[in-house]
Design a protein around this motif. Sequence first.
Motif, PDB file in Angstrom:
ATOM      1  N   GLY A 145      57.428  89.246 -16.388  1.00  0.00           N
ATOM      2  CA  GLY A 145      56.561  88.177 -15.851  1.00  0.00           C
ATOM      3  C   GLY A 145      56.937  86.448 -15.790  1.00  0.00           C
ATOM      4  O   GLY A 145      56.551  86.022 -15.545  1.00  0.00           O
ATOM      5  N   TYR A 146      58.429  87.128 -15.726  1.00  0.00           N
ATOM      6  CA  TYR A 146      59.202  85.808 -15.092  1.00  0.00           C
ATOM      7  C   TYR A 146      59.341  85.351 -14.022  1.00  0.00           C
ATOM      8  O   TYR A 146      58.837  84.149 -13.784  1.00  0.00           O
ATOM      9  N   GLU A 147      58.558  86.232 -13.019  1.00  0.00           N
ATOM     10  CA  GLU A 147      58.307  85.559 -11.531  1.00  0.00           C
ATOM     11  C   GLU A 147      57.390  84.712 -11.903  1.00  0.00           C
ATOM     12  O   GLU A 147      57.214  83.548 -11.076  1.00  0.00           O
ATOM     13  N   ASP A 148      56.159  85.032 -13.039  1.00  0.00           N
ATOM     14  CA  ASP A 148      55.209  83.388 -12.369  1.00  0.00           C
ATOM     15  C   ASP A 148      55.677  82.258 -12.956  1.00  0.00           C
ATOM     16  O   ASP A 148      55.334  81.598 -12.066  1.00  0.00           O
ATOM     17  N   LEU A 149      56.890  82.655 -14.170  1.00  0.00           N
ATOM     18  CA  LEU A 149      57.996  80.928 -14.637  1.00  0.00           C
ATOM     19  C   LEU A 149      58.762  80.595 -12.971  1.00  0.00           C
ATOM     20  O   LEU A 149      58.109  79.501 -12.875  1.00  0.00           O
ATOM     21  N   LEU A 150      59.262  81.941 -12.433  1.00  0.00           N
ATOM     22  CA  LEU A 150      59.556  80.941 -11.317  1.00  0.00           C
ATOM     23  C   LEU A 150      58.630  79.817 -10.473  1.00  0.00           C
ATOM     24  O   LEU A 150      59.752  79.651  -9.690  1.00  0.00           O
ATOM     25  N   ALA A 151      57.213  80.965  -9.734  1.00  0.00           N
ATOM     26  CA  ALA A 151      56.984  80.215  -9.636  1.00  0.00           C
ATOM     27  C   ALA A 151      56.514  78.411 -10.066  1.00  0.00           C
ATOM     28  O   ALA A 151      56.009  77.187  -8.952  1.00  0.00           O
ATOM     29  N   GLN A 152      56.343  78.455 -10.956  1.00  0.00           N
ATOM     30  CA  GLN A 152      56.225  77.363 -11.432  1.00  0.00           C
ATOM     31  C   GLN A 152      57.391  76.239 -11.091  1.00  0.00           C
ATOM     32  O   GLN A 152      57.413  74.950 -11.877  1.00  0.00           O
ATOM     33  N   LEU A 153      59.015  76.896 -11.155  1.00  0.00           N
ATOM     34  CA  LEU A 153      59.919  76.029 -11.510  1.00  0.00           C
ATOM     35  C   LEU A 153      60.370  75.624  -9.957  1.00  0.00           C
ATOM     36  O   LEU A 153      61.150  75.189 -10.231  1.00  0.00           O
ATOM     37  N   LYS A 154      59.522  75.518  -8.760  1.00  0.00           N
ATOM     38  CA  LYS A 154      59.777  75.282  -7.417  1.00  0.00           C
ATOM     39  C   LYS A 154      60.712  74.680  -7.842  1.00  0.00           C
ATOM     40  O   LYS A 154      60.050  73.076  -8.327  1.00  0.00           O
ATOM     41  N   PRO A 155      61.457  73.420  -7.073  1.00  0.00           N
ATOM     42  CA  PRO A 155      62.043  72.111  -6.914  1.00  0.00           C
ATOM     43  C   PRO A 155      61.242  71.296  -6.278  1.00  0.00           C
ATOM     44  O   PRO A 155      60.084  70.882  -5.793  1.00  0.00           O
ATOM     45  N   GLY A 156      60.999  70.664  -7.251  1.00  0.00           N
ATOM     46  CA  GLY A 156      60.244  68.987  -7.389  1.00  0.00           C
ATOM     47  C   GLY A 156      59.548  68.701  -8.650  1.00  0.00           C
ATOM     48  O   GLY A 156      60.222  69.176  -9.967  1.00  0.00           O
ATOM     49  N   ILE A 157      58.639  67.847  -8.628  1.00  0.00           N
ATOM     50  CA  ILE A 157      58.506  67.376  -9.802  1.00  0.00           C
ATOM     51  C   ILE A 157      57.079  68.156 -10.138  1.00  0.00           C
ATOM     52  O   ILE A 157      56.616  68.826  -9.805  1.00  0.00           O
ATOM     53  N   GLN A 158      57.828  68.323 -11.990  1.00  0.00           N
ATOM     54  CA  GLN A 158      57.017  68.738 -13.249  1.00  0.00           C
ATOM     55  C   GLN A 158      55.665  67.629 -13.451  1.00  0.00           C
ATOM     56  O   GLN A 158      56.148  66.548 -13.379  1.00  0.00           O
ATOM     57  N   ASP A 159      54.236  68.210 -13.627  1.00  0.00           N
ATOM     58  CA  ASP A 159      53.208  67.241 -14.180  1.00  0.00           C
ATOM     59  C   ASP A 159      53.223  67.814 -15.544  1.00  0.00           C
ATOM     60  O   ASP A 159      53.437  68.799 -15.901  1.00  0.00           O
ATOM     61  N   ASP A 160      52.428  67.059 -15.600  1.00  0.00           N
ATOM     62  CA  ASP A 160      51.751  66.988 -17.276  1.00  0.00           C
ATOM     63  C   ASP A 160      51.275  68.285 -17.763  1.00  0.00           C
ATOM     64  O   ASP A 160      51.397  69.159 -18.885  1.00  0.00           O
ATOM     65  N   GLU A 161      50.309  68.776 -17.016  1.00  0.00           N
ATOM     66  CA  GLU A 161      49.730  69.658 -17.372  1.00  0.00           C
ATOM     67  C   GLU A 161      50.896  71.018 -16.945  1.00  0.00           C
ATOM     68  O   GLU A 161      49.793  71.974 -18.236  1.00  0.00           O
ATOM     69  N   LYS A 162      51.831  71.136 -16.570  1.00  0.00           N
ATOM     70  CA  LYS A 162      52.968  72.573 -16.962  1.00  0.00           C
ATOM     71  C   LYS A 162      52.926  72.499 -17.740  1.00  0.00           C
ATOM     72  O   LYS A 162      54.067  73.605 -18.053  1.00  0.00           O
ATOM     73  N   LEU A 163      53.724  71.219 -18.719  1.00  0.00           N
ATOM     74  CA  LEU A 163      54.011  71.165 -19.612  1.00  0.00           C
ATOM     75  C   LEU A 163      53.647  72.495 -20.809  1.00  0.00           C
ATOM     76  O   LEU A 163      54.869  73.002 -21.276  1.00  0.00           O
ATOM     77  N   LYS A 164      52.476  72.423 -21.770  1.00  0.00           N
ATOM     78  CA  LYS A 164      52.572  73.660 -22.612  1.00  0.00           C
ATOM     79  C   LYS A 164      53.016  74.703 -22.250  1.00  0.00           C
ATOM     80  O   LYS A 164      53.710  74.741 -22.498  1.00  0.00           O
ATOM     81  N   SER A 165      52.596  75.002 -20.265  1.00  0.00           N
ATOM     82  CA  SER A 165      53.204  76.504 -20.224  1.00  0.00           C
ATOM     83  C   SER A 165      54.554  76.589 -20.484  1.00  0.00           C
ATOM     84  O   SER A 165      55.095  77.623 -21.019  1.00  0.00           O
ATOM     85  N   LEU A 166      55.102  75.770 -19.684  1.00  0.00           N
ATOM     86  CA  LEU A 166      56.856  75.341 -19.675  1.00  0.00           C
ATOM     87  C   LEU A 166      56.973  75.524 -21.642  1.00  0.00           C
ATOM     88  O   LEU A 166      57.894  76.622 -21.641  1.00  0.00           O
ATOM     89  N   GLU A 167      56.488  74.796 -22.232  1.00  0.00           N
ATOM     90  CA  GLU A 167      56.921  75.106 -23.536  1.00  0.00           C
ATOM     91  C   GLU A 167      56.460  76.692 -24.485  1.00  0.00           C
ATOM     92  O   GLU A 167      57.419  77.189 -25.209  1.00  0.00           O
ATOM     93  N   ASP A 168      55.837  76.920 -23.573  1.00  0.00           N
ATOM     94  CA  ASP A 168      55.844  78.816 -24.144  1.00  0.00           C
ATOM     95  C   ASP A 168      56.706  79.904 -23.261  1.00  0.00           C
ATOM     96  O   ASP A 168      56.810  80.400 -23.677  1.00  0.00           O
TER      97      ASP A 168
END
Lengths: 315, 358
Positions: free
Chosen positions: B24-47
């Motif tokens: 399911g890495y495609e879901d991660l790649l969608a989150q990683l699109k160039p730009g600023i990451q916000d705090d809400e995404k942090l937990k998901s990125l840690e996972d």
Amino acid sequence: MKVSGYLVGPQPRSEALMKAYRDHAKGKLSKQALEELIRKEAEETVKIQSENGFDVIIDGMLNWHDLLRPFTERLGGVEVGGLARWFDNNAFYKQPVIVGRVERTKPILENMLFYDLVPEKRLKVIIPDPYTFSKLSLNKSYRKFEDLVYDVAEAMAEEIRTLPATHVQLTAPSLVYEKLPRNEIELAMDAVDIIRRRYGGVLCIHTCFGRVGNAMPDLLDFPVDVVGVDMTATPIKDLKEYSFTKILGMGYVDARNTIIEKPDEIASAVMNVLSETSVKQIYISPSSGLEFLPHTVACAKIRSIGDALKLLKEV
Amino acid sequence: MRKKLSEEHIRASRDWAICIGVEGYEDLLAQLKPGIQDDEKLKSLEDWAALYGIRFHESAGLDVVYDGEQRRVEMYEYPLMHVVGFKFVGYVKVWDLEIFKKAAVISKPSLIKPYHVEEFEFVKRKARREIKVPITGPYTLADWSFDEFYAKRKLGVDDPVVRRRVNKRDMVLDLAKEIIRPNLEALVNAGAKRIQIDEPAATTKPDEVDIFVEGFNEAVKGLSCAFSVHICYSDYRLLFPYILDLKAEHISIECANRDTRACGMDEDSRPGYSVIRLFKEYGAKMRVAPGVIDVHTNFIEPPELVRDRLLYAAKLLDDPAKVIASNDCGLRTRTWEVAYEKEKSLVAGAELARKEFE
């Protein structure tokens, strides 16, 4: 009674200087900018010692990565080895690897010391004692350990001869970290004598990270003017039984813990030593280099020694 | 996590996901699109980071895995962030430019809440192999801290060395009982079957090795789990005889760092492993996991070198069943590329060694 204060090892780098070193390593800060920061911090280190009434001043050794390093990097016959633990600390040094005859083929401390920052006739230079340096090395060349110690002593004596220092301190934790057999103590003493014969200034030996214990009479026989003792590991009774013909380097302030000793407590400990032993003259100091502490804590400990010196002047 | 990610970073995330089989890495790649990451995404990125860590080890072929401690700052600061009774006092040097943020104990330590359970629960859900949870031990937490609490007590002891030892023992035992044991209990209750207690400071003070053993045993007392200890970059001779009393199923030690790179099973080729002889001489019951991968170099150990190191260890212990193939320590100072090749060599070398006993 004569009581003064001095430092006995590297001053910790400030967080700003730590960052500067790391930025330089990553290519984010130029060498010149880093050197300017080191010099500025050395100036501050000299200033805090002067302001707190220290007779003898060091430049802070802020550009030494470890006590052995200038010698490890620049002595002939020595290569820089892997990391090894610095006695019982969570700190490490790069082990000297002895690969040939040890000799001083070029100046060792050139460009390492900020002589010009220290007021005239008050500079103390700190280096390892020859025995400790040899003991901490990985010897791949000498068949006899004593030959290594003597050659290291010759090289150090040659270096010291060139320094404009009124005081030289040989830092000698290996003399007290473990109980040494008699012949090893004598070897260490002979090595210091090689330096003594070439250096006419005030020669100090500072022991740390261990209790002096039974080594006290031997230390008093060393051809030095000041014997430094780690009082965080040595009870006063170790000093009581002997006739103290040297100046005592009283390493009372704990260089490995952040509790700031109160000035009246330091002064009281000094008075106690003067009344209960035959010691006549004292340099109050930290137990070792303050490098194990955050910079701000180290500065607070220096100020405490300074305030203790003021109290003692009033006595 | 607020740093802008480049296309290169995103490409590396995709390439590694394909290489190590991250589902399911495609879901991660969608989150990683160039730009600023916000705090809400942090937990998901840690996972995601944890999942990459798990698959990294599994696809390299390791039998026992974890998430590579992706969620932790480091092994000292992270635990103390979850403990009352410490204050961080500043950075100190460890060597050269290496520094760490050091704390002082200022009151009796108490645990805010167990700090490894959530990450363990995640690993348990995702891992396809056996799991081993690493946790920093009580002696190391104590030894790496300043003491502004225990040292202030009036003990009526003149000898400063004795006084410091008493203070240290009390601090270690408090940490063992109040901090580490509740963590271990929580992990065991959550289903942990293997826990590694990291104690790199165990031999720092030669006269306190018994305190390290006492602290370890106090922390694990009565808990049903396979506990091991990891001690690296130490003088292992100092562990004896105290280590014989350690309630650990195995000990993991660093050896490759002090070894040669030549194949062979003779003493000259294998100086890094000579200390293993002591475990046999003292009749230690625990198994030994000698590091056969040096984590501080980019040299990729050939499987044949790994094999010879393991066979030599088996020879010294006189029992191949007592040997576990392992790294010297964590691989966090290496790139993923180097780390992955090293792990694959570890697995291949262990396989070669096993074949010798078939």
